[in-house]
Design a protein around this motif. Structure first.
Motif, PDB file in Angstrom:
ATOM      1  N   GLU A 148       0.819  -1.202   0.000  1.00 10.94           N
ATOM      2  CA  GLU A 148       0.000   0.000   0.000  1.00 10.94           C
ATOM      3  C   GLU A 148       0.859   1.261   0.000  1.00 10.94           C
ATOM      4  N   GLU A 149       2.000   1.221   0.650  1.00 14.56           N
ATOM      5  CA  GLU A 149       2.869   2.389   0.688  1.00 14.56           C
ATOM      6  C   GLU A 149       3.514   2.670  -0.665  1.00 14.56           C
ATOM      7  N   THR A 150       3.790   1.650  -1.436  1.00 11.76           N
ATOM      8  CA  THR A 150       4.490   1.858  -2.698  1.00 11.76           C
ATOM      9  C   THR A 150       3.557   2.233  -3.836  1.00 11.76           C
ATOM     10  N   ILE A 151       2.264   1.938  -3.731  1.00  8.43           N
ATOM     11  CA  ILE A 151       1.318   2.260  -4.811  1.00  8.43           C
ATOM     12  C   ILE A 151       0.762   3.656  -4.576  1.00  8.43           C
ATOM     13  N   GLU A 152       0.959   4.538  -5.540  1.00  2.52           N
ATOM     14  CA  GLU A 152       0.408   5.891  -5.481  1.00  2.52           C
ATOM     15  C   GLU A 152      -0.386   6.127  -6.765  1.00  2.52           C
ATOM     16  N   PRO A 153      -1.721   5.960  -6.729  1.00  8.19           N
ATOM     17  CA  PRO A 153      -2.514   6.073  -7.961  1.00  8.19           C
ATOM     18  C   PRO A 153      -2.605   7.507  -8.500  1.00  8.19           C
ATOM     19  N   ASP A 154      -2.454   8.524  -7.645  1.00  5.04           N
ATOM     20  CA  ASP A 154      -2.609   9.908  -8.100  1.00  5.04           C
ATOM     21  C   ASP A 154      -1.320  10.502  -8.651  1.00  5.04           C
ATOM     22  N   ALA A 155      -0.252   9.795  -8.595  1.00  2.33           N
ATOM     23  CA  ALA A 155       1.020  10.338  -9.045  1.00  2.33           C
ATOM     24  C   ALA A 155       1.071  10.379 -10.574  1.00  2.33           C
ATOM     25  N   ALA A 156       1.490  11.525 -11.103  1.00  2.00           N
ATOM     26  CA  ALA A 156       1.604  11.679 -12.552  1.00  2.00           C
ATOM     27  C   ALA A 156       2.936  11.095 -13.009  1.00  2.00           C
ATOM     28  N   PRO A 157       2.975  10.567 -14.220  1.00  2.00           N
ATOM     29  CA  PRO A 157       4.254  10.032 -14.713  1.00  2.00           C
ATOM     30  C   PRO A 157       5.240  11.182 -14.948  1.00  2.00           C
ATOM     31  N   PRO A 158       6.497  10.923 -14.845  1.00  2.41           N
ATOM     32  CA  PRO A 158       7.489  11.990 -15.041  1.00  2.41           C
ATOM     33  C   PRO A 158       7.488  12.460 -16.497  1.00  2.41           C
ATOM     34  N   PRO A 159       7.818  13.742 -16.728  1.00  2.00           N
ATOM     35  CA  PRO A 159       7.815  14.249 -18.098  1.00  2.00           C
ATOM     36  C   PRO A 159       8.938  13.590 -18.905  1.00  2.00           C
ATOM     37  N   PRO A 160       8.762  13.524 -20.216  1.00  2.00           N
ATOM     38  CA  PRO A 160       9.810  12.904 -21.035  1.00  2.00           C
ATOM     39  C   PRO A 160      11.056  13.784 -21.047  1.00  2.00           C
ATOM     40  N   PRO A 161      12.194  13.216 -21.282  1.00  2.00           N
ATOM     41  CA  PRO A 161      13.420  14.019 -21.302  1.00  2.00           C
ATOM     42  C   PRO A 161      13.447  14.925 -22.535  1.00  2.00           C
ATOM     43  N   PRO A 162      14.138  16.048 -22.437  1.00  9.24           N
ATOM     44  CA  PRO A 162      14.188  16.957 -23.594  1.00  9.24           C
ATOM     45  C   PRO A 162      14.960  16.307 -24.735  1.00  9.24           C
ATOM     46  N   PRO A 163      14.655  16.723 -25.978  1.00  9.68           N
ATOM     47  CA  PRO A 163      15.371  16.128 -27.106  1.00  9.68           C
ATOM     48  C   PRO A 163      16.838  16.571 -27.090  1.00  9.68           C
TER      49      PRO A 163
END
Length: 104
Positions: free
Chosen positions: A63-78
């Motif tokens: 339960e501690e490791t699952i965070e459903p509201d967390a947004a994925p990290p942005p992609p790296p710049p080109p």
């Protein structure tokens, strides 16, 4: 007089040697088996102690490791475009023609 030269006078020496080697091997096997059994018992006790201990609950860890509201990290710049390499001018070498010998 020289009848006993090169002959073993002790006919039972081979039997005693085989028995002593057998006893040494038997002791080595018994000691090895004792070490293995002791290790297995110790590991079993450690595992059972860990299972019965209530220090960490597996459900709480999940339960501690699952965070459903967390947004994925942005992609790296080109990556930046490669720098333009300066063009080198090629120098043309004139070939010297060999001098023709003059007719005499």
């Amino acid at each position: 007089m020289f009848d006993s030269v090169g002959r073993n006078l002790d006919e039972e020496a081979g039997k005693r040697q085989a028995q002593s080697i057998g006893i040494v091997l038997l002791l080595a096997v018994l000691i090895s088996a004792t070490i293995v059994v002791y290790g297995m018992v110790t590991v079993t006790e450690m595992v059972l102690e860990e299972i019965t201990g209530e220090e960490i609950s597996l459900v709480e860890m999940i339960e501690e490791t699952i965070e459903p509201d967390a947004a994925p990290p942005p992609p790296p710049p080109p990556p930046p475009p490669p720098a333009a390499a300066p063009e080198e001018e090629e120098e043309e070498e004139e070939e010297d023609e060999p001098d023709e010998p003059e007719p005499d």
